[in-house]
Design a protein around this motif. Structure first.
Motif, PDB file in Angstrom:
ATOM      1  N   ALA A 146      -5.337   7.246   5.899  1.00 10.77           N
ATOM      2  CA  ALA A 146      -6.499   8.132   5.952  1.00 10.77           C
ATOM      3  C   ALA A 146      -6.979   8.559   4.569  1.00 10.77           C
ATOM      4  N   LEU A 147      -6.175   8.360   3.550  1.00  7.93           N
ATOM      5  CA  LEU A 147      -6.548   8.779   2.204  1.00  7.93           C
ATOM      6  C   LEU A 147      -7.194   7.630   1.447  1.00  7.93           C
ATOM      7  N   PRO A 148      -8.182   7.910   0.595  1.00 10.35           N
ATOM      8  CA  PRO A 148      -8.801   6.850  -0.198  1.00 10.35           C
ATOM      9  C   PRO A 148      -7.886   6.417  -1.344  1.00 10.35           C
ATOM     10  N   HIS A 149      -8.245   5.324  -1.960  1.00  2.89           N
ATOM     11  CA  HIS A 149      -7.488   4.880  -3.128  1.00  2.89           C
ATOM     12  C   HIS A 149      -7.662   5.893  -4.255  1.00  2.89           C
ATOM     13  N   HIS A 173      -0.391   4.528  -0.285  1.00  2.00           N
ATOM     14  CA  HIS A 173      -1.043   5.769   0.115  1.00  2.00           C
ATOM     15  C   HIS A 173      -1.280   5.723   1.614  1.00  2.00           C
ATOM     16  N   SER A 205      -8.595   7.380  -7.799  1.00  2.00           N
ATOM     17  CA  SER A 205      -9.634   6.941  -8.724  1.00  2.00           C
ATOM     18  C   SER A 205      -9.019   6.385 -10.000  1.00  2.00           C
ATOM     19  N   HIS A 256       0.848  -1.186   0.000  1.00  2.00           N
ATOM     20  CA  HIS A 256       0.000   0.000   0.000  1.00  2.00           C
ATOM     21  C   HIS A 256       0.886   1.239   0.000  1.00  2.00           C
TER      22      HIS A 256
END
Length: 59
Positions: free
Chosen positions: A19-22, A16, A24, A14
């Motif tokens: 707390a951050l989303p994947h 990122h 787009s 991973h």
């Protein structure tokens, strides 16, 4: 004395923050990108196939 610790950890893939989303990703195909007439044609074709299935089932 602790045993050697040399197996790989797979959670490091991973990249990122937690707390951050994947990020787009654009879909390979979207009906929203089609022209209006193409959308209507596809809708008519799907509707015709569904009606053919209904009428065949009613026989």
């Amino acid at each position: 004395m602790t045993p050697p610790h040399d197996h790989p950890h797979f959670d490091s893939a991973h990249h990122h923050a937690a707390a951050l989303p994947h990020p787009s990703q654009s879909p390979p195909w979207s009906i929203l990108r089609m022209a209006v007439w193409s959308r209507l044609g596809v809708a008519f074709a799907i509707s015709a196939l569904l009606w053919a299935a209904v009428l065949t089932a009613m026989r």
